[in-house]
Design a protein around this motif. Structure first.
Motif, short mmCIF file in Angstrom:
data_model
loop_
_atom_site.label_atom_id
_atom_site.label_comp_id
_atom_site.label_asym_id
_atom_site.label_seq_id
_atom_site.Cartn_x
_atom_site.Cartn_y
_atom_site.Cartn_z
N ILE A 50 0.73 -1.31 0.13
CA ILE A 50 0.03 0.05 -0.09
C ILE A 50 0.88 1.37 0.02
CG2 ILE A 50 -2.02 -1.17 0.88
CD1 ILE A 50 -1.28 0.11 3.73
N SER A 52 2.98 4.23 1.39
CA SER A 52 3.20 4.65 2.57
C SER A 52 1.76 5.14 3.14
CB SER A 52 4.06 5.96 2.54
OG SER A 52 3.60 7.06 1.70
N GLU A 54 -1.40 4.72 5.52
CA GLU A 54 -1.72 4.14 6.73
C GLU A 54 -2.65 2.78 6.45
OE1 GLU A 54 -0.81 5.20 9.83
OE2 GLU A 54 0.23 6.62 8.77
N GLU A 61 -1.61 -6.39 4.75
CA GLU A 61 -1.19 -4.80 4.02
C GLU A 61 0.54 -4.77 4.46
OE1 GLU A 61 -4.97 -2.25 3.57
OE2 GLU A 61 -3.95 -2.18 5.77
N ARG A 63 3.49 -1.84 4.07
CA ARG A 63 3.51 -0.32 3.93
C ARG A 63 4.91 -0.11 4.05
NH1 ARG A 63 3.56 3.32 8.30
NH2 ARG A 63 2.52 4.68 7.04
N ASP A 65 7.51 3.24 5.30
CA ASP A 65 7.56 4.63 5.92
C ASP A 65 8.71 4.95 6.55
OD1 ASP A 65 6.12 7.18 6.19
OD2 ASP A 65 5.96 6.50 8.26
N SER A 79 0.97 -2.60 13.06
CA SER A 79 2.17 -3.54 12.54
C SER A 79 2.20 -4.75 13.20
CB SER A 79 3.54 -2.57 12.41
OG SER A 79 4.53 -3.17 11.85
#
Length: 106
Positions: A50, A52, A54, A61, A63, A65, A79
């Protein structure tokens, strides 16, 4: 974790392999230009990258960041797994090895 020169594959087999926060693994020399990849294919099928954004609350998912690859394997917005990529400023789904969901094979 250090892969060395050339293309390296950093394989994770369970979300317990690298926990969030102080228990996370750190890859010190991830280099996409050398062909380095992170293999999450043994964790779950149908993992969705996805960017960066949320976590939405949808299961599985991934991510990226602030130098950290974060994976949410359940339906909350937290997370469950985290991998720090030292010195990495951007990350693409091309750098991930993911399991194929059976519908992707049709």
């Amino acid at each position: 974790m250090v892969g060395g020169e050339g293309a390296d594959t950093f394989q994770f087999n369970s979300d317990d392999d690298s926990r969030p926060g102080g228990k996370r693994d750190v890859i010190t020399d991830f280099n996409d230009e050398e062909g380095d990849r992170i293999d999450l294919s043994n964790i779950q099928t149908a993992i969705k990258f996805i960017g960066s954004a949320e976590f939405s609350g949808s299961p599985v998912e991934v991510r990226f960041d602030a130098g950290s690859l974060q994976i949410n394997t359940d339906k909350d917005q937290n997370s469950d797994m985290e991998i720090e990529l030292a010195g990495v400023q951007s990350f693409s789904s091309d750098y991930l090895l993911l399991a194929l969901h059976w519908t992707q094979l049709i």
